[in-house]
Structures are given as C-alpha cells and as structure tokens.
Design a protein around this motif. Sequence first.
Motif, mmCIF file in Angstrom:
data_model
loop_
_atom_site.group_PDB
_atom_site.id
_atom_site.type_symbol
_atom_site.label_atom_id
_atom_site.label_comp_id
_atom_site.label_asym_id
_atom_site.label_seq_id
_atom_site.Cartn_x
_atom_site.Cartn_y
_atom_site.Cartn_z
ATOM 1 N N ILE A 247 -2.099 6.181 -0.202
ATOM 2 C CA ILE A 247 -2.085 5.054 -1.089
ATOM 3 C C ILE A 247 -2.144 5.430 -2.410
ATOM 4 N N GLU A 248 -3.101 6.383 -2.544
ATOM 5 C CA GLU A 248 -3.523 6.882 -3.637
ATOM 6 C C GLU A 248 -2.329 7.650 -4.584
ATOM 7 N N SER A 249 -1.468 8.542 -3.425
ATOM 8 C CA SER A 249 -0.564 9.191 -4.267
ATOM 9 C C SER A 249 0.651 8.230 -4.760
ATOM 10 N N VAL A 250 0.810 7.155 -3.923
ATOM 11 C CA VAL A 250 1.683 6.183 -4.345
ATOM 12 C C VAL A 250 1.201 5.508 -5.799
ATOM 13 N N ILE A 251 0.109 5.192 -5.457
ATOM 14 C CA ILE A 251 -0.505 4.354 -6.924
ATOM 15 C C ILE A 251 -0.307 5.517 -8.118
ATOM 16 N N ASP A 252 -0.500 6.781 -8.019
ATOM 17 C CA ASP A 252 -0.214 7.475 -9.066
ATOM 18 C C ASP A 252 1.104 7.542 -9.461
ATOM 19 N N GLN A 253 2.150 7.588 -8.547
ATOM 20 C CA GLN A 253 3.576 7.589 -8.966
ATOM 21 C C GLN A 253 3.860 6.187 -9.615
ATOM 22 N N VAL A 254 3.271 5.047 -9.289
ATOM 23 C CA VAL A 254 3.474 3.708 -9.870
ATOM 24 C C VAL A 254 2.985 3.658 -11.233
ATOM 25 N N LEU A 255 1.689 4.324 -11.414
ATOM 26 C CA LEU A 255 1.121 4.275 -12.790
ATOM 27 C C LEU A 255 2.126 5.119 -13.539
ATOM 28 N N ALA A 256 2.424 6.185 -13.267
ATOM 29 C CA ALA A 256 3.317 7.042 -14.084
ATOM 30 C C ALA A 256 4.612 6.464 -14.493
ATOM 31 N N ALA A 257 5.303 5.409 -13.785
ATOM 32 C CA ALA A 257 6.274 5.163 -13.916
ATOM 33 C C ALA A 257 6.292 3.736 -14.754
ATOM 34 N N ASN A 258 5.014 2.978 -14.901
ATOM 35 C CA ASN A 258 4.802 1.663 -15.308
ATOM 36 C C ASN A 258 3.827 1.823 -16.591
ATOM 37 N N ALA A 259 4.117 2.719 -17.349
ATOM 38 C CA ALA A 259 3.139 2.900 -18.332
ATOM 39 C C ALA A 259 2.931 1.753 -19.410
ATOM 40 N N LYS A 260 3.937 0.743 -19.507
ATOM 41 C CA LYS A 260 3.838 -0.351 -20.109
ATOM 42 C C LYS A 260 2.669 -1.347 -19.566
ATOM 43 N N ALA B 208 -5.245 -3.864 -22.245
ATOM 44 C CA ALA B 208 -5.560 -4.622 -23.477
ATOM 45 C C ALA B 208 -5.877 -5.902 -23.138
ATOM 46 N N GLY B 209 -6.230 -6.001 -21.693
ATOM 47 C CA GLY B 209 -7.149 -7.215 -21.155
ATOM 48 C C GLY B 209 -6.086 -8.279 -20.369
ATOM 49 N N LYS B 210 -4.954 -7.890 -20.186
ATOM 50 C CA LYS B 210 -3.997 -8.690 -19.434
ATOM 51 C C LYS B 210 -3.901 -8.593 -17.972
ATOM 52 N N ASP B 211 -4.751 -9.696 -17.269
ATOM 53 C CA ASP B 211 -4.848 -9.517 -16.001
ATOM 54 C C ASP B 211 -3.500 -9.643 -15.095
ATOM 55 N N LYS B 212 -2.613 -10.372 -15.735
ATOM 56 C CA LYS B 212 -1.308 -10.416 -14.849
ATOM 57 C C LYS B 212 -0.675 -9.009 -14.707
ATOM 58 N N ALA B 213 -0.820 -7.957 -15.580
ATOM 59 C CA ALA B 213 -0.285 -6.806 -15.625
ATOM 60 C C ALA B 213 -1.054 -6.118 -14.196
ATOM 61 N N PHE B 214 -2.016 -6.465 -13.846
ATOM 62 C CA PHE B 214 -2.763 -6.048 -12.639
ATOM 63 C C PHE B 214 -1.887 -6.273 -11.380
ATOM 64 N N ASN B 215 -1.668 -7.523 -11.388
ATOM 65 C CA ASN B 215 -0.839 -8.024 -10.220
ATOM 66 C C ASN B 215 0.381 -7.564 -10.053
ATOM 67 N N ALA B 216 1.321 -7.328 -11.196
ATOM 68 C CA ALA B 216 2.543 -6.520 -11.357
ATOM 69 C C ALA B 216 2.444 -5.180 -10.627
ATOM 70 N N LEU B 217 1.462 -4.516 -10.974
ATOM 71 C CA LEU B 217 1.081 -3.046 -10.509
ATOM 72 C C LEU B 217 0.775 -3.188 -8.938
ATOM 73 N N VAL B 218 0.000 -4.202 -8.456
ATOM 74 C CA VAL B 218 -0.199 -4.276 -7.219
ATOM 75 C C VAL B 218 1.189 -4.346 -6.435
ATOM 76 N N GLY B 219 1.929 -5.211 -6.887
ATOM 77 C CA GLY B 219 3.269 -5.471 -6.392
ATOM 78 C C GLY B 219 3.978 -4.600 -6.398
ATOM 79 N N GLN B 220 4.090 -3.716 -7.409
ATOM 80 C CA GLN B 220 5.079 -2.530 -7.229
ATOM 81 C C GLN B 220 4.526 -1.464 -6.221
ATOM 82 N N VAL B 221 3.149 -1.309 -6.093
ATOM 83 C CA VAL B 221 2.399 -0.525 -4.999
ATOM 84 C C VAL B 221 2.949 -0.927 -3.807
ATOM 85 N N MET B 222 3.068 -2.341 -3.432
ATOM 86 C CA MET B 222 3.212 -2.866 -2.093
ATOM 87 C C MET B 222 4.788 -2.670 -1.927
#
Lengths: 95, 496
Positions: free
Chosen positions: B440-453, B460-474
């Motif tokens: 899972i961590e290796s997938v997360i690393d790829q997702v974080l690299a691809a979704n810098a924004k 910057a404090g936007k919680d919605k962005a967290f959910n978007a990242l979870v969605g990408q990992v899933m």
Amino acid sequence: MSLNQEGVGRIARLARIELSAAESAATQDQLNDILGFIARLQAVDTTGIEPMAHAVDVVQRLRPDFITETDRRADFQAIAPEVEGGLYLVPKVIE
Amino acid sequence: MSATKWEVVIGLETHTQLKTQSKIFSGSSVAFGAPPNAQANAVDIALPGMLPVLNREAVVCAIKLGLAVGGKIAPRSIFARKNYFYPDLPKGYQISQFETPVVSGGGLSIKVSEGTHRAGAGNTAIEKFINLTRAHLEEDAGKSLHEDFHGKTGIDLNRAGIPLLEIVSEPDMRSSNEAVAYAKALHALVQWIGICDGNMQEGSFRCDANVSVRPLGQKEFGTRREIKNLNSFRFMQQAIDFEVQWQINEIEEGRAIQQATVLFNSDTGETRAMRSKEDAHDYRYFPDPDLLPLEITPAWIAKVKASLPELPGAMKARFESDYGLSAYDAATLSASREMADYFEETLTAAGRENAKLCANWVMGEVAGRLNKDGMEMTAGHTVPLAPTLLAGIIRRITDNTLSNKMAREVFDALWVGEGKDADAVIAARGLTQVTDSGAIESVIDQVLAANAKSVEEFRAGKDKAFNALVGQVMKATKGKADPQQVNDLLRKKLEA
C-alpha cells in the motif's frame, strides 16, 4: 316483569316464528306464566352463592385433536332439499 | 369547516384460526381447499341429536396466547350460544364464550414509526402498550357463495366449526398506523407461539376495526362504526383512513354518526354501511347446555408454559443484554421468529463478538434484498442465503480479507447461488483485500508523486484534498486496499 304484545312480536321476529293474532295472545299468556315462575325463583336469596353454568356439577371432557371423521357428503346431501356441485342450495341471501 | 382537532379511537377484534388438525367441536379435518362440504360432518351441519365435544388442542392454543400476552387464564370458563339466523350457520347459533372468556386482560407492545406508513422506516419508532380486553374460543361459520345458482345461494360448511380465538383489544389505538402496528405485532406473536399459521389470504387472521372520532380532549368516546373482515394490513390502513375522514366530514357537516357495521370495498377504497345495529344484533346469549364448564388447572397452565418458545419481549431483552444491541436493533430482529432465528444462526456461526455486524447485515443487506425481491422472512419462506454463508462473509470482513464493498459483491454472488461459500467467491473473483502495508505504501508514494497539487492543498488545510488522495489510492489498487489502512498510512506520510 311482564311481556306486552309488542314484546311478544319482537321475540317471535328474532326467533323467525310467525304468529297469528290469536296465537300471539296465547303466547303472551304462556310466556308471562313462565316469567312468573322465574320471578318466584329470583325471589330466593342467593347471596354468596356462585351461579352455575350447568345443571350438573362436572367439568367439560376434552377430545384429543385427531381427525376421526371421513367424507360422508353423499349421505348428507341425499336428504338435502337441493344441492349443486357439492354445495347446499338455499334461497338467495342478500346482505 | 370548523377548526376542531379530531382524535381517532380504534379497537380491533381479531379472529385467529387456530392451528389444529380437527375442528373445535368435532373430528372433521380443517385442511384448507377441500371440495365443498367434504369436511362437514353431522356435528358441523347440525343434524339433530349431535353433541359437541371440545378439542383439547384449541384450549392449549388459548392458554399459550394468554401466557404470551400476560393475561389472566380463567380457571373456569363457559361456552355460550350466540343466536342468529344465517344459512351458513346451520345450528341457528354460534358456540362462543360470553360472560367468562378463557383469557382476559394482558396486552402487547407495538412499535410505531410516526409520520410514515412504512413500518420500521427510520429510527424514529416509538413504543406503545396496547391492552387486551379478552380472548375467547369460538367456532367459525360456513361460507355463503352468492354466485348464480339459479337465483339461489350455495352453502359450503367446511369452515363451519373451525376453531377460532377472537382476540379483542381495548380502544387504545389513536391512528391507522397504530392499528396496523398492533395487527402486525399480534400477527407475528400468534405465529411465534405456533397457534395460527397467519395466512391472511386463506382467512386465518382477520380483523374487524371499531373506529370512532372525538374532539381532542373530550373524555367520552364518539359513536363507533365497525369495519368488518379486513384481511390485509394495506386494506386495514386504507379502510381506517377513509372511515376516519368520512366520520369527520359527517360530524363537521352537522350529521350524527349512527352505529353501524361497514364493509371496505378495496376497488373503490371506500367503506359502506352493511346493516344498522338494531335487533339484528340481539344475540340472546345463554350458556350452552351441550357443553360443561371448561376447567383449566394451574398444573395444565404450567405444562403449557414449559412448552412455549422464548417470547419476543424476553428475546429482545436478551439481545440487548447479551449481545449489546440497541433497543431498536433488538426490537427489529425479534419482530418475527424467522428473523430472530436467522440472526441467531448467523451470530452462532460468525461469533458473538460480531453481534453488531451480524445485526447490521441481517437488517440491512438481507432484509433489503428480500424486500427488493418481493420476499419476506416469514414461515414457509426460505432466505436464498443460508445464515452460515452470511457468517462466512462476516468473518472475512472482520479478518480484513474483505472491504465492505467487496463483501457486498460476495453477498450478491452467494445470493444468486454463485459459489458454494464466501471463500469460493473470493478465490474465483480474486477479491482479497490488500493489507500488506508495504504494498500500500508504494502505491501511496506513486499517488503522492503524481498528485502534487492535492498534497499542497491538503497542507494548506483543505481536508477535501485528503479524500481525493484516498480515492486515488483506492483506484490504483482497484478497490482492494483496506480503506482504513489507506487512511492511516496516508495521513502518516503526509504529516511526516
């Protein structure tokens, strides 16, 4: 308590009995005689005595839940005035 | 129109056909669907000189009901003749009980969801206790067939003498919702204790509703009208709603309500007066000299009590105390014996520690799917998914093999008979959840690299962005990662 002609008429209607005027008068006398007997019975002091539901002081015998009867429709319907398709026919009932 | 607020008052009389083999006073069969009059013997058709003999099992049924509702069982009760003339009543009287019924008092709890006609909708249900006046044993009448027999009426006496227990409630209900909830609770109870098959189409459970209205706050009851022979809960609701509105309109337009018996026409949705209650209802009850007093000893009651299954109320309490379920869940699961049995079998196979999860799946997926397929969890119906199979799914949720979404997929497959158990479906569809944190961590690393924004936005404090990242990992794991684990690992990485 005694019955008048109107009361006799009502009882006859409930019992589906047709009475002529003469019969109605005779019936009124007979019923009032019976009510007279009952009045004498009711005059007895029965304080503290539990009413009986039956003349003999025993309890109901119970039957085990088994099917003991067979189909005897043909026998019963042989003596019925009119039958059709297994049904007893009676004059039209309108509710 | 006046501004009067009206209160509805409803009492129900319910005829439950008792589950015996033979009739209440004769040895004729009570089986449904026999050719006309094939099950009508000399006692049933009232040939002269016949003597009724009471069926022991009918009395046992009455004792069971009395115990189940906490009523008083009469040590001595009397059978009476109710006299009236009708061709489907060949003796000219019905054997019933009048002054001393076999059961008096007692009552049952109902659950009413306010503001909706759908029972169990939402968690807003309130509990109410409905008192019973009495329950008495009696015989059913025959059937009149008014189709054309050359202007005559056909009589079938197969039903004559079938044992009934008439259960009479106090006028404790205040809406059609409450009346239906009571009827449903009673319907479930008589099946639960095994005294009635509950088949409403075949007339095994029929209700008469006594309905009146009164201005809110008035003590005296209004004049009531009795709606006869309601044989479905939907018709009961429609009939009462129509009748209540009719009575309010009559009174508001200055007409008094006449006491009457009315029939509900399910085609028009209307109630219509059948006959006015004058001397047609002077039944001249008197003790039936053919029958002696019925004696029920404390020993007999104790014996019947020992044969009773656990009652719904006791079961509900046990579900709360032993399994830690909420009152609402416990009440829903103990609404019918079939539901309760299904839940307990699931629980036994899945383990008690998973009680809440079992409850959720039985009340949610199983009940929902049954409803969708037009099925019910009642006697005689088999749930397509055996409790042990459901337990198999639940075990794979708790050991993290399956996510909830995957579990629903397995559930759908097993429901339609695909695969022999949860593990077989998991293997066939490759549904195993990814729980290897390294993967899972290796997938997360790829997702974080691809979704810098998104990462920036989260920082910057936007919680919605967290959910978007979870969605990408899933998405990247094709939904196979354990969502909770993804959440934890992602947060750890972002906050590192």
